[in-house]
Design an enzyme around this catalytic site. Sequence first.
Site, PDB file in Angstrom:
ATOM      1  N   HIS A 126       0.985  -1.356  -0.102  1.00  0.00           N
ATOM      2  CA  HIS A 126      -0.245  -0.043  -0.097  1.00  0.00           C
ATOM      3  C   HIS A 126       0.871   1.187   0.058  1.00  0.00           C
ATOM      4  CE1 HIS A 126      -3.246   2.896   0.905  1.00  0.00           C
ATOM      5  NE2 HIS A 126      -3.894   1.982   0.730  1.00  0.00           N
ATOM      6  N   ASP A 165      -7.926  -5.180  -0.185  1.00  0.00           N
ATOM      7  CA  ASP A 165      -8.323  -5.934  -1.328  1.00  0.00           C
ATOM      8  C   ASP A 165      -7.767  -7.339  -1.315  1.00  0.00           C
ATOM      9  OD1 ASP A 165      -9.578  -3.832  -2.604  1.00  0.00           O
ATOM     10  OD2 ASP A 165      -7.649  -3.128  -3.426  1.00  0.00           O
TER      11      ASP A 165
HETATM   12  N1  CMC Z   1       4.496  -7.500  -5.096  1.00  0.00           N
HETATM   13  C1  CMC Z   1       5.668  -7.489  -5.099  1.00  0.00           C
HETATM   14  N2  CMC Z   1       6.344  -6.545  -5.028  1.00  0.00           N
HETATM   15  C2  CMC Z   1       5.607  -5.274  -4.578  1.00  0.00           C
HETATM   16  C3  CMC Z   1       4.586  -5.366  -4.483  1.00  0.00           C
HETATM   17  C4  CMC Z   1       3.607  -6.376  -4.708  1.00  0.00           C
HETATM   18  N3  CMC Z   1       2.453  -6.564  -4.615  1.00  0.00           N
HETATM   19  N4  CMC Z   1       3.936  -4.137  -4.177  1.00  0.00           N
HETATM   20  C5  CMC Z   1       5.299  -3.164  -4.062  1.00  0.00           C
HETATM   21  N5  CMC Z   1       6.261  -4.046  -4.268  1.00  0.00           N
HETATM   22  C6  CMC Z   1       7.926  -3.715  -4.281  1.00  0.00           C
HETATM   23  C7  CMC Z   1       8.130  -2.682  -5.502  1.00  0.00           C
HETATM   24  O1  CMC Z   1       8.590  -3.501  -6.474  1.00  0.00           O
HETATM   25  C8  CMC Z   1       9.196  -2.125  -4.978  1.00  0.00           C
HETATM   26  O2  CMC Z   1      10.334  -2.705  -4.729  1.00  0.00           O
HETATM   27  P1  CMC Z   1      11.670  -2.166  -4.971  1.00  0.00           P
HETATM   28  O3  CMC Z   1      11.904  -1.180  -4.008  1.00  0.00           O
HETATM   29  O4  CMC Z   1      12.683  -3.318  -4.944  1.00  0.00           O
HETATM   30  O5  CMC Z   1      11.710  -1.401  -6.474  1.00  0.00           O
HETATM   31  C9  CMC Z   1       8.750  -1.874  -3.546  1.00  0.00           C
HETATM   32  O6  CMC Z   1       7.788  -2.793  -3.227  1.00  0.00           O
HETATM   33  C10 CMC Z   1       7.835  -0.380  -3.554  1.00  0.00           C
HETATM   34  O7  CMC Z   1       6.846  -0.518  -4.040  1.00  0.00           O
HETATM   35  P2  CMC Z   1       6.250   0.607  -4.991  1.00  0.00           P
HETATM   36  O8  CMC Z   1       5.544   0.353  -6.421  1.00  0.00           O
HETATM   37  O9  CMC Z   1       7.325   1.624  -5.273  1.00  0.00           O
HETATM   38  O10 CMC Z   1       5.104   1.241  -4.012  1.00  0.00           O
HETATM   39  P3  CMC Z   1       3.793   2.273  -4.162  1.00  0.00           P
HETATM   40  O11 CMC Z   1       3.593   2.918  -3.056  1.00  0.00           O
HETATM   41  O12 CMC Z   1       4.297   2.923  -5.389  1.00  0.00           O
HETATM   42  O13 CMC Z   1       2.926   1.060  -4.844  1.00  0.00           O
HETATM   43  C11 CMC Z   1       0.733  -0.352  -4.612  1.00  0.00           C
HETATM   44  C12 CMC Z   1       1.663   0.771  -3.987  1.00  0.00           C
HETATM   45  C13 CMC Z   1      -0.339  -0.623  -3.811  1.00  0.00           C
HETATM   46  C14 CMC Z   1       0.305   0.296  -6.019  1.00  0.00           C
HETATM   47  C15 CMC Z   1       1.668  -1.541  -4.791  1.00  0.00           C
HETATM   48  O14 CMC Z   1       2.178  -2.028  -3.456  1.00  0.00           O
HETATM   49  C16 CMC Z   1       1.034  -2.354  -5.779  1.00  0.00           C
HETATM   50  O15 CMC Z   1       1.118  -2.543  -6.805  1.00  0.00           O
HETATM   51  N6  CMC Z   1       0.346  -3.566  -4.937  1.00  0.00           N
HETATM   52  C17 CMC Z   1      -0.434  -4.656  -5.755  1.00  0.00           C
HETATM   53  C18 CMC Z   1      -1.715  -3.898  -6.291  1.00  0.00           C
HETATM   54  C19 CMC Z   1      -2.913  -3.931  -5.034  1.00  0.00           C
HETATM   55  O16 CMC Z   1      -3.107  -4.811  -4.206  1.00  0.00           O
HETATM   56  N7  CMC Z   1      -3.331  -2.510  -4.966  1.00  0.00           N
HETATM   57  C20 CMC Z   1      -4.651  -2.335  -3.925  1.00  0.00           C
HETATM   58  C21 CMC Z   1      -4.087  -1.133  -2.983  1.00  0.00           C
HETATM   59  S1  CMC Z   1      -5.050  -1.165  -1.736  1.00  0.00           S
HETATM   60  C22 CMC Z   1      -6.665  -0.385  -2.490  1.00  0.00           C
HETATM   61  C23 CMC Z   1      -6.672   0.892  -2.723  1.00  0.00           C
HETATM   62  O17 CMC Z   1      -6.283   1.353  -3.675  1.00  0.00           O
HETATM   63  O18 CMC Z   1      -7.019   1.685  -1.766  1.00  0.00           O
END
Ligand code: CMC
Length: 428
Positions: A307, A364
């Site tokens: 998240h 989710d």
């Molecule tokens: N699986 C594997 N690796 C992950 C995941 C995941 N679900 N989420 C983040 N990472 C890794 C990412 O690759 C990065 O690694 P590194 O630092 O080595 O490059 C690190 O964790 C930080 O991730 P980020 O993408 O920079 O974080 P963000 O804050 O931009 O993204 C997120 C947050 C929710 C989009 C992301 O965690 C994700 O894609 N999760 C899966 C989709 C999901 O479940 N979304 C629902 C969110 S809750 C409902 C709502 O939107 O309110």
Amino acid sequence: MSDTAKLEIGGNSYEFPLVKGTENEVAINVKTLRAATKGVITIDPGYKNTGSCESAITFLDGEKGILRYRGYSIEELAAKADFLEVAYALIFGDLPNKEQLDKFKNDIKEHSLVDDDVRKILEAFPKTAHPMGVLSSLTSALTAFNPAFVDINSEEDMYHAVVRILGKFPVLVGWTMRKQKGLHLNYGKKSLCYIENIMYLMFKQPNEEFQMNPIIKNALDKLLILHADHEQNCSTSTVRIVGSSHAGLYASLSAGISALWGPLHGGANQAVLEMLEAIKADGGDTKKYMAKAKDKNDPFRLMGFGHRVYKNFDPRARIIKAAADEVLNDLGVNDPILEIARGLEKEALIDPYFVDRKLYPNVDFYSGIIYRAMGIPVEMFTVMFALGRLPGWIAQWKEMRLNQEPIGRPRQIYTGENLRPFVELDKR
Ligand code: CMC
């Protein structure tokens, strides 16, 4: 702490005031930055460090796992209030008294009819259309049937806009599902409460009585409460920015629905179930998928984990997990998908990749499991999220307009070609 921040650029020093929230959150107010520095701006892709507004609606502390609407804890609201009570508090600022709540519920019922011509628009969609696309279009279409602009400064006007959209939205939700399933459309039943009516709108069959399991009713009420607002997330920011051009409420909400659709946001609940199904079809090897999620050359992500704000745990996920257990036990559901979900969760919670990056199951991860147990089709999961988020979007749109926020218009750093001469077509 001093109440200003100092910035040095090219030997010049600038001072900017700090802004402090009621929960002691601090921001640097850079309103005068560009003018003072003659052109310097800040850049922050994904707005990871940027506050877009001051807001009195929702407080969220991602490190401590705190979520409060209008100061009330999410745990207490989920345990003691119903969805429309929470909606009222979000939109109007305080929990309603009995009289206000009764009137609110009654007024919503009085506005639960949708112009029959909206059916014609629905009929034009193919059955294969994704319900989120249909919902977004129908919400936008409501503008055509309710063309009067909401006078934001009139409490009465705003109140009517609120009860109108809260009344009509469940009908659109029910219709998007019925269209896909080839079922007759209905208008719900006034004698039912909001939650029962949602299920009636979706599931009432013409040839049988409608009955609602109280455990499902309670779980759905909780799910909607937990989704009702989440401060400046992608869809809410979209609603605010669209509304900041003074576009109407329905148009702004429709844009919010589109933003929510994506699998990185609300669409994750559908993506979680699809991921679990895919793992099952591939033999149920959770370790293989854990490895894929960690492999930087593989685009696969563990859906339902991580998240932007919660870096400890998602308080909503805790409540939903308990509700999921209750629903599954009561319905006697024995779903192989659940075993896969539990396996992934167990492994991720001790895996250094997930632990180091503070990736925990989010809201989710569990909501899809409950929706599935309730018999809600997978493509409707994000629609259910939208149904829950509606009061939050309305509250944020209203606040943005009442605060007279300027039109949202970010800047950029241009990285394209410098001025170059035009080349005639025959010379290219
Ligand atoms: N699986 C594997 N690796 C992950 C995941 C995941 N679900 N989420 C983040 N990472 C890794 C990412 O690759 C990065 O690694 P590194 O630092 O080595 O490059 C690190 O964790 C930080 O991730 P980020 O993408 O920079 O974080 P963000 O804050 O931009 O993204 C997120 C947050 C929710 C989009 C992301 O965690 C994700 O894609 N999760 C899966 C989709 C999901 O479940 N979304 C629902 C969110 S809750 C409902 C709502 O939107 O309110």
